[in-house]
Write a protein that holds these residues in place. Structure first.
Motif, PDB file in Angstrom:
ATOM      1  N   VAL A  79       0.837  -1.204   0.000  1.00 60.22           N
ATOM      2  CA  VAL A  79       0.000   0.000   0.000  1.00 60.22           C
ATOM      3  C   VAL A  79       0.867   1.248   0.000  1.00 60.22           C
ATOM      4  N   PHE A  80       1.956   1.212   0.790  1.00 63.95           N
ATOM      5  CA  PHE A  80       2.905   2.323   0.802  1.00 63.95           C
ATOM      6  C   PHE A  80       4.290   1.793   1.139  1.00 63.95           C
ATOM      7  N   ASP A  81       5.295   2.602   0.846  1.00 64.61           N
ATOM      8  CA  ASP A  81       6.686   2.210   1.049  1.00 64.61           C
ATOM      9  C   ASP A  81       7.404   3.346   1.771  1.00 64.61           C
ATOM     10  N   LEU A  82       8.066   3.013   2.876  1.00 63.86           N
ATOM     11  CA  LEU A  82       8.807   4.026   3.624  1.00 63.86           C
ATOM     12  C   LEU A  82      10.054   4.486   2.875  1.00 63.86           C
ATOM     13  N   GLY A  83      10.495   3.674   1.893  1.00 65.70           N
ATOM     14  CA  GLY A  83      11.631   4.070   1.074  1.00 65.70           C
ATOM     15  C   GLY A  83      12.979   3.836   1.717  1.00 65.70           C
ATOM     16  N   TRP A  84      13.018   3.174   2.884  1.00 65.72           N
ATOM     17  CA  TRP A  84      14.297   2.891   3.539  1.00 65.72           C
ATOM     18  C   TRP A  84      14.505   1.380   3.567  1.00 65.72           C
ATOM     19  N   ARG A  85      15.586   0.926   3.024  1.00 60.22           N
ATOM     20  CA  ARG A  85      15.832  -0.509   2.909  1.00 60.22           C
ATOM     21  C   ARG A  85      16.534  -1.105   4.130  1.00 60.22           C
ATOM     22  N   GLY A  86      17.132  -0.266   4.966  1.00 56.46           N
ATOM     23  CA  GLY A  86      17.732  -0.768   6.189  1.00 56.46           C
ATOM     24  C   GLY A  86      18.927  -1.669   5.931  1.00 56.46           C
ATOM     25  N   PRO A  87      19.415  -2.341   6.979  1.00 54.92           N
ATOM     26  CA  PRO A  87      20.554  -3.253   6.817  1.00 54.92           C
ATOM     27  C   PRO A  87      20.186  -4.444   5.950  1.00 54.92           C
ATOM     28  N   LEU A  88      21.172  -4.967   5.244  1.00 50.40           N
ATOM     29  CA  LEU A  88      20.942  -6.112   4.358  1.00 50.40           C
ATOM     30  C   LEU A  88      21.471  -7.386   4.994  1.00 50.40           C
ATOM     31  N   ASP A  89      20.859  -8.503   4.622  1.00 50.05           N
ATOM     32  CA  ASP A  89      21.350  -9.780   5.121  1.00 50.05           C
ATOM     33  C   ASP A  89      22.464 -10.295   4.223  1.00 50.05           C
ATOM     34  N   THR A  95      16.713  -6.773   5.827  1.00 46.22           N
ATOM     35  CA  THR A  95      16.406  -7.643   6.967  1.00 46.22           C
ATOM     36  C   THR A  95      14.953  -7.509   7.400  1.00 46.22           C
ATOM     37  N   PHE A  96      14.290  -6.425   7.052  1.00 42.33           N
ATOM     38  CA  PHE A  96      12.864  -6.314   7.293  1.00 42.33           C
ATOM     39  C   PHE A  96      12.250  -5.420   6.223  1.00 42.33           C
ATOM     40  N   GLU A  97      10.922  -5.570   6.041  1.00 39.70           N
ATOM     41  CA  GLU A  97      10.237  -4.872   4.964  1.00 39.70           C
ATOM     42  C   GLU A  97       9.971  -3.409   5.312  1.00 39.70           C
ATOM     43  N   THR A  98      10.053  -2.558   4.299  1.00 40.50           N
ATOM     44  CA  THR A  98       9.602  -1.174   4.462  1.00 40.50           C
ATOM     45  C   THR A  98       8.388  -0.911   3.581  1.00 40.50           C
ATOM     46  N   GLN A  99       7.974  -1.925   2.824  1.00 41.41           N
ATOM     47  CA  GLN A  99       6.718  -1.861   2.089  1.00 41.41           C
ATOM     48  C   GLN A  99       5.636  -2.520   2.945  1.00 41.41           C
ATOM     49  N   PHE A 100       4.539  -1.834   3.125  1.00 46.78           N
ATOM     50  CA  PHE A 100       3.489  -2.345   4.001  1.00 46.78           C
ATOM     51  C   PHE A 100       2.196  -2.542   3.223  1.00 46.78           C
ATOM     52  N   SER A 101       1.606  -3.722   3.388  1.00 51.71           N
ATOM     53  CA  SER A 101       0.315  -4.033   2.785  1.00 51.71           C
ATOM     54  C   SER A 101      -0.759  -3.902   3.868  1.00 51.71           C
ATOM     55  N   TRP A 102      -2.021  -4.065   3.453  1.00 49.38           N
ATOM     56  CA  TRP A 102      -3.105  -4.051   4.442  1.00 49.38           C
ATOM     57  C   TRP A 102      -2.950  -5.214   5.415  1.00 49.38           C
ATOM     58  N   ARG A 103      -2.471  -6.357   4.908  1.00 50.08           N
ATOM     59  CA  ARG A 103      -2.238  -7.507   5.791  1.00 50.08           C
ATOM     60  C   ARG A 103      -1.222  -7.159   6.863  1.00 50.08           C
ATOM     61  N   ASP A 104      -0.120  -6.524   6.459  1.00 48.71           N
ATOM     62  CA  ASP A 104       0.919  -6.150   7.410  1.00 48.71           C
ATOM     63  C   ASP A 104       0.362  -5.230   8.490  1.00 48.71           C
ATOM     64  N   MET A 105      -0.414  -4.240   8.063  1.00 44.81           N
ATOM     65  CA  MET A 105      -0.943  -3.270   9.024  1.00 44.81           C
ATOM     66  C   MET A 105      -1.955  -3.915   9.962  1.00 44.81           C
TER      67      MET A 105
END
Length: 261
Positions: A79-89, A95-105
């Motif tokens: 639904v929206f993306d914070l635009g920050w990818r954070g640390p990578l594995d 390591t965690f999503e910055t894109q959020f769906s309705w399910r996530d919320m």
């Protein structure tokens, strides 16, 4: 009808049905623990009715969601993306999503609600001046029937969504999903009163169950942020804790019998 026959005659579909029934029953434990703790705060005469209504609503929600599979699957779209990818594995993935769906919320909101509710109940139990104690059998009832049903409905929504998304991920046979959900909720209905009565008779189990709800709430929030904790680890930890508590109950009863002798 053809898909229903296939569910019981095709080996692949039958294997998926058995696996999904087991998974749905395990997932239903979370729902059942919450309903048991909540309804035990009602007057004793209202408890069975509240449990049946809560579990009936859980079944209704799951069946309604199954009839809206396309919409449910659509809830996983960002639904929206914070635009920050954070640390990578190690594979170069976030390591965690910055894109959020309705399910996530929905999962995050449900996890926060579970943590808030469990923390509030723990506070009532450990603070002698914090209000009525759910472990005190003589304490005043702190919850109305309507309030209990509303809270059960809120958590039913969260657990139903998780249940149906799990079913969608395991099979594409709609009949298998329907059968698994109905069987799982039937097991919940049968186990509801014995589980709630066991919790009421063993006050220390209440704290253990509240600890489970805290853990489940944290897992829901993590899942909402894209950190997927294998459910096998969660339920293995819950099973081990339950086994330890059962041994403690037996030890206390043996000690009481020895004292009475």
């Amino acid at each position: 009808m053809d898909s229903l026959v296939t569910a019981f005659t095709d080996p692949t579909a039958l294997a998926a049905l058995i696996a999904l029934v087991v998974m749905e029953v395990v997932l239903g434990i979370d729902n059942l623990v919450f309903i048991s703790i909540l309804t035990n705060k009602l007057p004793e005469a209202q408890r069975p009715k509240a449990r049946r209504i809560g579990i009936g609503l859980a079944l209704a929600m799951r069946l309604v969601l199954l009839s809206m599979i396309a919409w449910i699957v659509g809830l996983t779209a960002p639904v929206f993306d914070l635009g920050w990818r954070g640390p990578l594995d190690s594979h170069g993935a976030p390591t965690f999503e910055t894109q959020f769906s309705w399910r996530d919320m929905i999962l995050i909101a449900g996890g926060l609600f579970l943590i808030w509710k469990a923390t509030k109940e723990i506070h009532h139990n450990v603070d002698p001046h914090g209000g009525d104690d759910v472990l005190d059998k003589k304490s005043a009832v702190t919850m109305s029937f309507g309030s209990a049903i509303v809270q059960i409905i809120l958590l039913d929504m969260i657990f139903s969504l998780d249940s149906i998304l799990t079913a969608v991920g395991m099979t594409d046979n709609l009949a298998v999903m329907y059968i698994a959900v109905i069987v799982a909720v039937t097991v919940m209905l049968i186990a509801a009163d014995p589980l709630a009565n066991f919790i009421a008779r063993n006050p220390t189990v209440v704290m253990l169950a509240l600890g489970f709800l805290l853990m489940i709430g944290a897992v829901l929030i993590a899942d909402g942020f894209g950190v997927h904790v294998p459910k096998g680890y969660i339920y293995a930890a819950m099973a081990f804790s339950t086994l330890v508590e059962v041994l403690n109950i037996f030890a206390r009863r043996a000690k009481m019998r020895k004292g009475d002798a």
